[in-house]
Design an enzyme around this catalytic site. Structure first.
Site, PDB file in Angstrom:
ATOM      1  N   GLY A 199    -100.476  51.633  -6.485  1.00 31.43           N
ATOM      2  CA  GLY A 199     -99.035  51.851  -6.596  1.00 31.43           C
ATOM      3  C   GLY A 199     -98.685  52.033  -8.053  1.00 31.43           C
ATOM      4  O   GLY A 199     -99.526  52.439  -8.853  1.00 31.43           O
ATOM      5  N   GLU A 242    -100.567  60.061 -22.916  1.00 31.13           N
ATOM      6  CA  GLU A 242    -100.779  58.625 -23.139  1.00 31.13           C
ATOM      7  C   GLU A 242    -101.500  58.039 -21.929  1.00 31.13           C
ATOM      8  O   GLU A 242    -101.153  58.346 -20.808  1.00 31.13           O
ATOM      9  CB  GLU A 242     -99.404  57.964 -23.344  1.00 31.13           C
ATOM     10  CG  GLU A 242     -99.476  56.509 -23.684  1.00 31.13           C
ATOM     11  CD  GLU A 242    -100.488  56.228 -24.767  1.00 31.13           C
ATOM     12  OE1 GLU A 242    -100.372  56.777 -25.867  1.00 31.13           O
ATOM     13  OE2 GLU A 242    -101.425  55.451 -24.498  1.00 31.13           O
ATOM     14  N   LYS A 293     -97.046  59.164  -8.164  1.00 28.13           N
ATOM     15  CA  LYS A 293     -96.279  60.314  -8.652  1.00 28.13           C
ATOM     16  C   LYS A 293     -97.214  61.402  -9.217  1.00 28.13           C
ATOM     17  O   LYS A 293     -97.026  62.594  -8.958  1.00 28.13           O
ATOM     18  CB  LYS A 293     -95.329  59.782  -9.730  1.00 28.13           C
ATOM     19  CG  LYS A 293     -94.704  60.767 -10.646  1.00 28.13           C
ATOM     20  CD  LYS A 293     -93.673  60.080 -11.530  1.00 28.13           C
ATOM     21  CE  LYS A 293     -94.208  59.507 -12.808  1.00 28.13           C
ATOM     22  NZ  LYS A 293     -94.601  60.434 -13.843  1.00 28.13           N
ATOM     23  N   LYS A 315     -99.212  45.412  -9.519  1.00 25.16           N
ATOM     24  CA  LYS A 315    -100.507  44.854  -9.911  1.00 25.16           C
ATOM     25  C   LYS A 315    -100.212  43.603 -10.726  1.00 25.16           C
ATOM     26  O   LYS A 315     -99.048  43.347 -11.061  1.00 25.16           O
ATOM     27  CB  LYS A 315    -101.324  45.862 -10.719  1.00 25.16           C
ATOM     28  CG  LYS A 315    -100.695  46.212 -12.052  1.00 25.16           C
ATOM     29  CD  LYS A 315    -101.642  47.054 -12.888  1.00 25.16           C
ATOM     30  CE  LYS A 315    -101.102  47.233 -14.295  1.00 25.16           C
ATOM     31  NZ  LYS A 315    -101.987  47.985 -15.151  1.00 25.16           N
ATOM     32  N   GLU A 317     -99.958  49.471 -17.753  1.00 22.93           N
ATOM     33  CA  GLU A 317     -98.997  48.378 -17.860  1.00 22.93           C
ATOM     34  C   GLU A 317     -99.751  47.052 -17.850  1.00 22.93           C
ATOM     35  O   GLU A 317    -100.761  46.911 -17.172  1.00 22.93           O
ATOM     36  CB  GLU A 317     -98.009  48.435 -16.697  1.00 22.93           C
ATOM     37  CG  GLU A 317     -97.111  49.638 -16.822  1.00 22.93           C
ATOM     38  CD  GLU A 317     -96.087  49.706 -15.706  1.00 22.93           C
ATOM     39  OE1 GLU A 317     -95.812  48.680 -15.072  1.00 22.93           O
ATOM     40  OE2 GLU A 317     -95.572  50.813 -15.487  1.00 22.93           O
ATOM     41  N   LEU A 376    -102.085  54.571 -21.554  1.00 27.20           N
ATOM     42  CA  LEU A 376    -101.961  53.110 -21.502  1.00 27.20           C
ATOM     43  C   LEU A 376    -101.649  52.620 -20.089  1.00 27.20           C
ATOM     44  O   LEU A 376    -101.032  53.322 -19.296  1.00 27.20           O
ATOM     45  CB  LEU A 376    -100.884  52.623 -22.477  1.00 27.20           C
ATOM     46  CG  LEU A 376     -99.455  53.119 -22.345  1.00 27.20           C
ATOM     47  CD1 LEU A 376     -98.682  52.350 -21.286  1.00 27.20           C
ATOM     48  CD2 LEU A 376     -98.755  52.975 -23.692  1.00 27.20           C
ATOM     49  N   CYS A 390     -97.173  55.532 -11.944  1.00 26.24           N
ATOM     50  CA  CYS A 390     -97.953  56.719 -12.336  1.00 26.24           C
ATOM     51  C   CYS A 390     -98.780  57.326 -11.207  1.00 26.24           C
ATOM     52  O   CYS A 390     -98.598  58.494 -10.879  1.00 26.24           O
ATOM     53  CB  CYS A 390     -98.874  56.372 -13.493  1.00 26.24           C
ATOM     54  SG  CYS A 390     -97.966  56.044 -15.001  1.00 26.24           S
TER      55      CYS A 390
HETATM   56  C1  UDX Z   1    -102.259  53.947 -14.733  1.00 25.93           C
HETATM   57  C2  UDX Z   1    -103.454  54.474 -15.535  1.00 25.93           C
HETATM   58  O1  UDX Z   1    -104.541  53.535 -15.465  1.00 25.93           O
HETATM   59  C3  UDX Z   1    -103.066  54.725 -16.969  1.00 25.93           C
HETATM   60  O2  UDX Z   1    -104.155  55.323 -17.670  1.00 25.93           O
HETATM   61  C4  UDX Z   1    -101.859  55.672 -17.007  1.00 25.93           C
HETATM   62  O3  UDX Z   1    -101.437  55.884 -18.344  1.00 25.93           O
HETATM   63  C5  UDX Z   1    -100.711  55.115 -16.169  1.00 25.93           C
HETATM   64  O4  UDX Z   1    -101.171  54.853 -14.840  1.00 25.93           O
HETATM   65  P1  UDX Z   1    -100.989  51.623 -14.456  1.00 25.93           P
HETATM   66  O5  UDX Z   1    -100.083  52.339 -13.506  1.00 25.93           O
HETATM   67  O6  UDX Z   1    -100.412  50.719 -15.482  1.00 25.93           O
HETATM   68  O7  UDX Z   1    -101.895  52.675 -15.251  1.00 25.93           O
HETATM   69  O8  UDX Z   1    -101.969  50.727 -13.565  1.00 25.93           O
HETATM   70  P2  UDX Z   1    -103.515  50.655 -13.199  1.00 25.93           P
HETATM   71  O9  UDX Z   1    -104.102  49.458 -13.827  1.00 25.93           O
HETATM   72  O10 UDX Z   1    -104.211  51.931 -13.437  1.00 25.93           O
HETATM   73  O11 UDX Z   1    -103.396  50.384 -11.619  1.00 25.93           O
HETATM   74  C6  UDX Z   1    -102.742  51.329 -10.769  1.00 25.93           C
HETATM   75  C7  UDX Z   1    -102.772  50.843  -9.340  1.00 25.93           C
HETATM   76  O12 UDX Z   1    -104.091  50.896  -8.803  1.00 25.93           O
HETATM   77  C8  UDX Z   1    -102.316  49.389  -9.148  1.00 25.93           C
HETATM   78  O13 UDX Z   1    -101.540  49.294  -7.969  1.00 25.93           O
HETATM   79  C9  UDX Z   1    -103.627  48.622  -9.012  1.00 25.93           C
HETATM   80  O14 UDX Z   1    -103.482  47.426  -8.305  1.00 25.93           O
HETATM   81  C10 UDX Z   1    -104.463  49.635  -8.268  1.00 25.93           C
HETATM   82  N1  UDX Z   1    -105.928  49.467  -8.473  1.00 25.93           N
HETATM   83  C11 UDX Z   1    -106.471  49.635  -9.706  1.00 25.93           C
HETATM   84  C12 UDX Z   1    -106.737  49.193  -7.375  1.00 25.93           C
HETATM   85  O15 UDX Z   1    -106.269  49.049  -6.240  1.00 25.93           O
HETATM   86  N2  UDX Z   1    -108.091  49.102  -7.581  1.00 25.93           N
HETATM   87  C13 UDX Z   1    -108.672  49.261  -8.800  1.00 25.93           C
HETATM   88  O16 UDX Z   1    -109.908  49.160  -8.888  1.00 25.93           O
HETATM   89  C14 UDX Z   1    -107.836  49.534  -9.900  1.00 25.93           C
END
Ligand code: UDX
Length: 467
Positions: A280, A154, A286, A343, A158, A156, A283
């Site tokens: 952070g 998956e 880890k 985020k 958050e 997706l 996902c």
């Molecule tokens: C992520 C993956 O995007 C998703 O495909 C997977 O299924 C689960 O992990 P998520 O953890 O919900 O999703 O958040 P994401 O929007 O990817 O952001 C992860 C972290 O990276 C956040 O702390 C965000 O602030 C940071 N981030 C993201 C950045 O610092 N810069 C960016 O350009 C994008």
């Protein structure tokens, strides 16, 4: 409309609950299983447990109809044709994924297998997990022809979980047997045929009848690697732009311009090139560690991943130094902090760089007044309010009388704050922005000293200094 399929989803966390509700939305009969009776009661009563757009509407639409909640995994297994495992795979001390929940569920499923079922691994797991699940089930005395195990990772995010699920860039099905691959194709047919997007009440998103998502059929091992490799690659993109932002700071260049210039190259693409205080969440940290550990166990050199982690850890320390250099000393300073979630648009604080930085500020002897639109309740369980740490009702209350305003999460509501009101609330008009939410020129016009990531500092326009 294709035939409804009876689906059990084990685990009602982010992935499990969203998948369960979305399978109901595309026409299937779903039983969502969790071993925590309080969670099951809450879901039955209509509480979504997590802050996620569209989830309340969909839960209200299908609850106690096309979707049932239960603690009875055995009954759910017997009643369904496909069983999705979506339980947690936390990080163990060595960085590996801890697969004990997955194993426990596999053994419990094994005890209830009566007719042919497809067991689908949806949690993020290392390569070979499907094989381990198969062996665990066989070890429990189940005949091989009674089940298949497939991998359906998956992707997706958050905050946009429901629309990501229903409008995916791709659906990956790792299946080594045709019968299992066909069942998964049937489950996703409402999306892959475009039928779902014809509905007037479809959840909006990027896919359409003309552009439905592709289904990629791979081997189980490839599917497992696709998930880890995708997350590690995205984390690498973030660490890369963070390292570039440091280079921009050292040369007085502007990382936003650099990221735009890089992102316009179609081979690179503009997304996940936002610099900040490091990635952070539940996902990326880890999964990068788990992928690195997989490589190590296979005797392979993938040190690039250790570097990605190291840049990410450094980014928080650099931000702390930036705050220190703006305020000269930290002990005794009063900081207003905007953002606790990892985020924007989520209440999740797992591995949140914002919470880590708050802890660093407290350790430096600052007092902190923090505001977050959704994550205060969760943070309070972890960091209770004290003389040194207070929680505010809104951004302006947090800013009241503070020595500086620190932005740690990219909530959309922070980007549109009334800058004059903010300036009036602060004792000193200093903003240190870990998410580049504001235009430096505009901040200067509003009388702020403004430091952000990878962009030249901005200082109050002359008229506002004297005002
Ligand atoms: C992520 C993956 O995007 C998703 O495909 C997977 O299924 C689960 O992990 P998520 O953890 O919900 O999703 O958040 P994401 O929007 O990817 O952001 C992860 C972290 O990276 C956040 O702390 C965000 O602030 C940071 N981030 C993201 C950045 O610092 N810069 C960016 O350009 C994008």
């Amino acid at each position: 409309m294709s035939q409804p399929i009876r689906i059990a989803v084990i685990g009602s966390g982010y992935v499990g609950l969203v998948a369960a509700v979305c399978f109901a939305e595309i026409g299937h009969e779903v039983i969502c299983v969790d071993n925590d009776p309080r969670k099951v009661d809450a879901l039955q009563a209509g509480d979504t447990l997590i802050h996620e757009e569209f989830l309340p509407q969909l839960l209200a639409r299908y609850r106690n109809g096309r979707i049932q909640f239960t603690t009875d995994l055995g009954a759910a297994t017997r009643a369904c044709d496909a069983i999705f495992i979506a339980v947690g795979t936390p990080q163990s001390e060595t960085g590996d994924a801890d697969l004990s929940y997955v194993e426990a569920v596999a053994c419990e499923i094994a005890r209830s297998l009566n007719t042919y079922k497809v067991i689908v691994e949806k949690s993020t797991v290392p390569v070979y997990t499907n094989e381990w699940i198969r062996r665990a089930i066989e070890r429990n005395g189940v005949a091989r022809e009674l089940f298949d195990v497939v991998s359906n990772p998956e992707f997706l995010r958050e905050g946009t979980a429901v629309s990501d699920f229903l409008h995916p860039d791709r659906i990956v099905v790792g299946a080594d047997q045709e019968a299992a691959a066909n069942l998964l194709a049937a489950i996703y047919a409402p999306l892959t045929t475009g039928a779902y997007y014809q509905r007037a009440d479809a959840i909006p998103g990027g896919c359409s009848v003309a552009a439905p998502p592709p289904l990629l059929h791979t081997s189980t091992k490839s599917a497992e690697i696709i998930k880890h490799a995708s997350n590690a690659f995205l984390a690498m993109k973030i660490s890369f732009i963070n390292a570039v932002s440091n280079l921009c700071e050292a040369t007085d260049a502007n990382v936003e311009q650099v990221a735009r210039g890089m992102g316009l190259d179609a081979r690179i693409g503009p997304r996940f090139l936002r610099p900040g205080i490091g990635y952070g969440g539940s996902c990326f940290p880890k999964d990068v560690a788990a992928f690195r550990s997989v490589a190590e166990q296979l005797g392979l050199n993938f040190n690039l991943l250790a570097e990605v982690e190291s840049i990410n850890a450094q980014q928080k320390k650099r931000f702390l130094s930036k705050v220190r250099s703006a305020l000269w000393t930290l002990r005794g300073k009063r900081l207003a902090v905007l953002g606790l979630a990892f985020k924007g648009e989520t209440d999740d604080i797992r591995d949140s760089p914002a919470v880590e930085l708050v802890q660093m500020f407290l350790a430096e002897g600052c007092s902190v007044t923090a505001y977050d639109p959704a994550a205060i309740k969760r943070t309070q369980q972890h960091l209770p309010a004290s003389d040194q740490l207070r929680y505010a009702e809104d951004a302006y209350a947090a800013a009241e009388d503070a020595d500086a305003l620190i932005v740690l999460t990219d909530w959309a509501e922070f980007a549109t704050l009334d800058l004059t009101r903010l300036n009036n609330a602060l004792r000193y008009p200093i903003v240190i922005d870990g998410r580049n939410l504001y235009d430096p020129a505009k901040m200067a016009e509003h009388g702020f000293t403004y430091l952000s990531i990878g962009r030249p500092a901005a200082y109050p326009a002359r008229s506002s200094v004297t005002a």
